[in-house]
Design an enzyme around this catalytic site. Structure first.
Site, short mmCIF file in Angstrom:
data_model
loop_
_atom_site.label_atom_id
_atom_site.label_comp_id
_atom_site.label_asym_id
_atom_site.label_seq_id
_atom_site.Cartn_x
_atom_site.Cartn_y
_atom_site.Cartn_z
N CYS A 150 -21.47 -33.30 -3.28
CA CYS A 150 -22.85 -33.31 -2.79
C CYS A 150 -23.52 -34.59 -3.28
CB CYS A 150 -23.61 -32.05 -3.21
SG CYS A 150 -24.00 -31.92 -4.97
N ARG A 166 -25.38 -28.01 -5.32
CA ARG A 166 -24.44 -27.48 -4.34
C ARG A 166 -22.97 -27.62 -4.73
NH1 ARG A 166 -27.09 -30.73 0.48
NH2 ARG A 166 -27.44 -32.09 -1.30
N ASP A 203 -30.19 -29.22 0.73
CA ASP A 203 -30.32 -29.36 -0.72
C ASP A 203 -31.37 -28.37 -1.23
OD1 ASP A 203 -30.37 -30.17 -3.34
OD2 ASP A 203 -30.55 -32.31 -2.87
#
Length: 186
Positions: free
Chosen positions: A14, A20, A136
């Site tokens: 990420c 994440r 996000d």
């Protein structure tokens, strides 16, 4: 101890490696252990150095802990180009990461390793890449982290199936003992 070269290695990627991708890596390590896939090793990284050396976001840690997964050993790190050779599966968490990884890939073999994590979720597999991303959660609240959990979780069975097929195709890995447990390098 098994050498890293004898494992099927996966990395989740990420932006900063604090939300994440560590969630995905830790969730994958947990499911691989539960499924007895000892030959799979999972890791995570970020496309930027923004968060290098920092722990996982407390909200991500809380979401994981709510499902019984500890994240207290994670420290963020930045992607390194030599990892294109070290990993068999590179999982992008959003379309920006996917594009970044594809641009950075040094060759066709590396390109073939890059997949959107949610391309393993039957609900979105085959859809446009924009529909496969995970936004996000850093910009949101606790419910955004639970949403991230749910989106990653939906892809886990497909990833397990993929890894099982890959391991069956390549046969027993040298030096691997059945009782060894999968681990997250994160």
């Amino acid at each position: 101890m098994t050498s890293l070269s004898s494992q099927y290695r996966i990395i989740a990627v990420c932006t900063g490696n604090i939300c994440r991708s560590p969630m995905a890596a830790l969730m994958l390590a947990e499911v691989f252990a539960a499924e007895g896939l000892a030959a799979a090793a999972v890791d995570s990284a970020g496309t930027t150095a923004y968060e290098v050396g920092r722990p996982i976001d407390p909200r991500a840690a809380r979401a994981l802990l709510a499902h019984g997964i500890s994240s207290n050993r994670h420290l963020a790190r930045e992607w390194r180009s030599e990892w294109f050779q070290s990993y068999q599966l590179i999982l992008a968490l959003d379309v920006d990461h996917y594009g970044w990884l594809r641009q950075a890939a040094p060759d066709q073999a590396s390109l073939s390793k890059i997949r959107m994590l949610r391309s393993f979720d039957p609900a979105v597999a085959g859809k446009d890449l924009l529909d496969q991303g995970i936004e996000d959660p850093w910009y949101g609240g606790h419910t955004d982290f639970e949403t991230t959990w749910n989106l990653i979780h939906a892809a886990l069975p497909g990833i397990v199936e993929h890894v099982r097929a890959q391991l069956a195709h390549q046969g027993p890995l040298q030096g691997q003992r059945p009782e060894q447990r999968v681990r997250s390098i994160s």
